[in-house]
Design a protein around this motif. Structure first.
Motif, PDB file in Angstrom:
ATOM      1  N   SER A   1      46.084  34.114  40.544  1.00 51.16           N
ATOM      2  CA  SER A   1      45.595  35.050  41.563  1.00 51.16           C
ATOM      3  C   SER A   1      44.136  34.709  41.834  1.00 51.16           C
ATOM      4  O   SER A   1      43.316  34.674  40.907  1.00 51.16           O
ATOM      5  N   TRP A   2      43.795  34.471  43.095  1.00 48.79           N
ATOM      6  CA  TRP A   2      42.482  33.910  43.419  1.00 48.79           C
ATOM      7  C   TRP A   2      41.465  34.961  43.854  1.00 48.79           C
ATOM      8  O   TRP A   2      41.797  35.928  44.539  1.00 48.79           O
ATOM      9  N   ILE A   3      40.232  34.725  43.456  1.00 52.38           N
ATOM     10  CA  ILE A   3      39.081  35.479  43.960  1.00 52.38           C
ATOM     11  C   ILE A   3      38.213  34.503  44.740  1.00 52.38           C
ATOM     12  O   ILE A   3      37.790  33.471  44.212  1.00 52.38           O
ATOM     13  N   GLU A   4      37.992  34.820  46.010  1.00 56.03           N
ATOM     14  CA  GLU A   4      37.105  33.987  46.831  1.00 56.03           C
ATOM     15  C   GLU A   4      35.664  34.385  46.496  1.00 56.03           C
ATOM     16  O   GLU A   4      35.234  35.501  46.782  1.00 56.03           O
ATOM     17  N   ALA A   5      34.933  33.480  45.886  1.00 60.98           N
ATOM     18  CA  ALA A   5      33.627  33.822  45.321  1.00 60.98           C
ATOM     19  C   ALA A   5      32.450  33.577  46.266  1.00 60.98           C
ATOM     20  O   ALA A   5      31.315  33.940  45.934  1.00 60.98           O
ATOM     21  N   ASP A   6      32.707  33.017  47.425  1.00 60.45           N
ATOM     22  CA  ASP A   6      31.613  32.575  48.314  1.00 60.45           C
ATOM     23  C   ASP A   6      30.561  33.648  48.580  1.00 60.45           C
ATOM     24  O   ASP A   6      29.365  33.438  48.349  1.00 60.45           O
ATOM     25  N   GLU A   7      31.011  34.784  49.097  1.00 63.23           N
ATOM     26  CA  GLU A   7      30.074  35.804  49.572  1.00 63.23           C
ATOM     27  C   GLU A   7      29.970  37.007  48.636  1.00 63.23           C
ATOM     28  O   GLU A   7      29.294  37.973  48.949  1.00 63.23           O
ATOM     29  N   LYS A   8      30.641  36.949  47.502  1.00 66.16           N
ATOM     30  CA  LYS A   8      30.644  38.097  46.597  1.00 66.16           C
ATOM     31  C   LYS A   8      29.493  38.020  45.590  1.00 66.16           C
ATOM     32  O   LYS A   8      29.136  36.935  45.126  1.00 66.16           O
ATOM     33  N   THR A   9      28.955  39.177  45.250  1.00 68.48           N
ATOM     34  CA  THR A   9      28.001  39.243  44.155  1.00 68.48           C
ATOM     35  C   THR A   9      28.773  39.119  42.849  1.00 68.48           C
ATOM     36  O   THR A   9      30.002  39.273  42.818  1.00 68.48           O
ATOM     37  N   PHE A  10      28.047  38.875  41.765  1.00 71.97           N
ATOM     38  CA  PHE A  10      28.708  38.757  40.469  1.00 71.97           C
ATOM     39  C   PHE A  10      29.419  40.060  40.105  1.00 71.97           C
ATOM     40  O   PHE A  10      30.547  40.042  39.607  1.00 71.97           O
ATOM     41  N   GLU A  11      28.793  41.167  40.390  1.00 72.34           N
ATOM     42  CA  GLU A  11      29.398  42.465  40.097  1.00 72.34           C
ATOM     43  C   GLU A  11      30.695  42.647  40.865  1.00 72.34           C
ATOM     44  O   GLU A  11      31.685  43.168  40.325  1.00 72.34           O
ATOM     45  N   GLU A  12      30.723  42.220  42.130  1.00 74.22           N
ATOM     46  CA  GLU A  12      31.942  42.326  42.931  1.00 74.22           C
ATOM     47  C   GLU A  12      33.049  41.444  42.364  1.00 74.22           C
ATOM     48  O   GLU A  12      34.225  41.831  42.348  1.00 74.22           O
ATOM     49  N   ILE A  13      32.682  40.258  41.893  1.00 71.42           N
ATOM     50  CA  ILE A  13      33.671  39.353  41.300  1.00 71.42           C
ATOM     51  C   ILE A  13      34.262  39.972  40.041  1.00 71.42           C
ATOM     52  O   ILE A  13      35.485  39.947  39.827  1.00 71.42           O
ATOM     53  N   VAL A  14      33.411  40.561  39.207  1.00 71.41           N
ATOM     54  CA  VAL A  14      33.879  41.210  37.988  1.00 71.41           C
ATOM     55  C   VAL A  14      34.837  42.348  38.322  1.00 71.41           C
ATOM     56  O   VAL A  14      35.916  42.482  37.717  1.00 71.41           O
ATOM     57  N   ASN A  15      34.478  43.162  39.298  1.00 72.10           N
ATOM     58  CA  ASN A  15      35.337  44.292  39.682  1.00 72.10           C
ATOM     59  C   ASN A  15      36.675  43.822  40.241  1.00 72.10           C
ATOM     60  O   ASN A  15      37.722  44.422  39.974  1.00 72.10           O
ATOM     61  N   CYS A  16      36.646  42.753  41.031  1.00 72.71           N
ATOM     62  CA  CYS A  16      37.903  42.187  41.562  1.00 72.71           C
ATOM     63  C   CYS A  16      38.807  41.725  40.423  1.00 72.71           C
ATOM     64  O   CYS A  16      40.024  41.972  40.443  1.00 72.71           O
ATOM     65  N   ALA A  17      38.213  41.059  39.448  1.00 71.12           N
ATOM     66  CA  ALA A  17      38.992  40.552  38.318  1.00 71.12           C
ATOM     67  C   ALA A  17      39.602  41.702  37.520  1.00 71.12           C
ATOM     68  O   ALA A  17      40.777  41.657  37.129  1.00 71.12           O
ATOM     69  N   LYS A  18      38.842  42.764  37.315  1.00 66.27           N
ATOM     70  CA  LYS A  18      39.347  43.920  36.572  1.00 66.27           C
ATOM     71  C   LYS A  18      40.505  44.582  37.320  1.00 66.27           C
ATOM     72  O   LYS A  18      41.496  45.000  36.704  1.00 66.27           O
ATOM     73  N   LYS A  19      40.408  44.648  38.639  1.00 65.48           N
ATOM     74  CA  LYS A  19      41.484  45.239  39.432  1.00 65.48           C
ATOM     75  C   LYS A  19      42.753  44.405  39.338  1.00 65.48           C
ATOM     76  O   LYS A  19      43.857  44.936  39.189  1.00 65.48           O
ATOM     77  N   LEU A  20      42.593  43.090  39.435  1.00 65.61           N
ATOM     78  CA  LEU A  20      43.759  42.212  39.346  1.00 65.61           C
ATOM     79  C   LEU A  20      44.418  42.331  37.978  1.00 65.61           C
ATOM     80  O   LEU A  20      45.652  42.346  37.859  1.00 65.61           O
ATOM     81  N   PHE A  21      43.610  42.457  36.943  1.00 60.52           N
ATOM     82  CA  PHE A  21      44.144  42.560  35.579  1.00 60.52           C
ATOM     83  C   PHE A  21      44.855  43.896  35.392  1.00 60.52           C
ATOM     84  O   PHE A  21      45.915  43.982  34.767  1.00 60.52           O
TER      85      PHE A  21
END
Length: 312
Positions: free
Chosen positions: A289-309
């Protein structure tokens, strides 16, 4: 029997996997199991981008510094040890977080098949390495193309060890490695795994991160580390270590055959190409499951990962 729930963080080199895994381990009470074919080796630190001592003191890491750099360590060896570490983490109530970019290791760990143990013949292996030394990596790869074009497409010709292994499997079993891989997919997965990948739709952003990482590695002493490993004879004794990006590109400079700027630029180019191969590998895996990291802050990436999990 209920399968152990694990979280895996994958993606190309310099994409931010380690930082994400560290933060998720902090928030989810986890421990990190490295999935990097080079971080297993002691004293290969800077070139493999191992976590710092400070990071490892905050979050417990596994599958780092488990072998001497001049000894052989196979994918099957990795699977055995990593599975043990995952079970230990889970038994202590910790979330195992597998983090790394070695796709072959991850695939073998997750799918419940030790295909690397399917066949082995040391004499054949030695003959193939000798052939590669004598005729070159391209000629060896051409041999693989004849018997297993599917594996040849997936394995870069410069990865001599994996090319040798694929040919060895065919000669011992009479079955192409690609076919054994397909059969192993029919087996049940080892773990209840959520696999999250980081990627950049804008390739130049990833390449910029790679170039910065190489510059940092050089400033931290990558050249001295390479010289020390060379003096130990590591690159002569271990074919895997000899192919490790981050070291072999500096050998020409150490031998006085080119200037340091040329060597560093070759290192950056090789790393970019490696990142592209990693993306090709992981993009073909339906379990990511992919997270597009281009425009996201680190906090947004962490939150996306937690939601996917949490949805898994």
């Amino acid at each position: 029997m209920k399968k152990i729930k694990i979280l895996c963080i994958v993606g190309p080199t310099a994409s931010g996997k380690s930082a994400l895994a560290l933060e998720l381990a902090r928030q989810l009470d986890g421990e990190i199991i490295s999935c990097d074919s080079m971080q297993i080796y002691r004293r290969m630190d800077i070139g493999t981008a191992k976590p710092t001592q400070e990071e490892m003191s905050r979050i417990r890491h596994h599958m780092i510094d488990v072998a001497e750099p001049d000894e052989s360590f196979s994918c099957a060896d990795y699977v055995k040890l990593a599975e043990t570490e995952i079970k230990d983490c889970a038994a202590r109530g910790k979330l195992p977080i597998v983090c790394g970019g070695t796709g072959l290791y991850l695939d073998s760990l997750l799918r419940g098949a030790d295909f690397e143990e399917t066949a082995g013949d040391e004499k054949i292996r030695e003959e193939l390495f000798a052939f590669a030394e004598r005729e070159g990596a391209h000629a060896l790869h051409e041999e693989l193309c004849k018997i297993d074009p599917e594996s040849a497409e997936a394995i870069h010709e410069n990865n001599v060890k994996r090319v040798v292994r694929a040919i060895e499997i065919y000669r011992v079993c009479g079955v192409p490695k690609s076919e054994l891989d397909r059969r192993s997919q029919l087996l049940g997965d080892r773990f209840d795994a959520t696999v999250i990948g980081l990627r950049y739709t804008d390739r130049e952003k990833l390449y910029s991160r790679i170039e910065k990482r190489v510059d940092i590695m050089m400033s931290e002493g990558l050249l001295a580390e390479t010289e020390a490993l060379l003096s130990e004879g590591v690159f002569e004794k271990n074919h895997t270590a000899a192919q490790a990006i981050g070291y072999k590109e500096l050998l020409a400079y150490i031998a006085g055959e080119e200037d340091i700027d040329t060597a560093v630029e070759r290192l950056k180019t090789a790393t970019r190409r490696y990142a592209k191969r990693q993306m090709t590998w992981f993009s073909a895996k339906p379990y990511v499951s992919w997270i597009e990291a281009d425009e996201k802050t680190f906090e947004e990436i962490v939150n996306c990962a937690k939601k996917l999990f949490s949805k898994a």
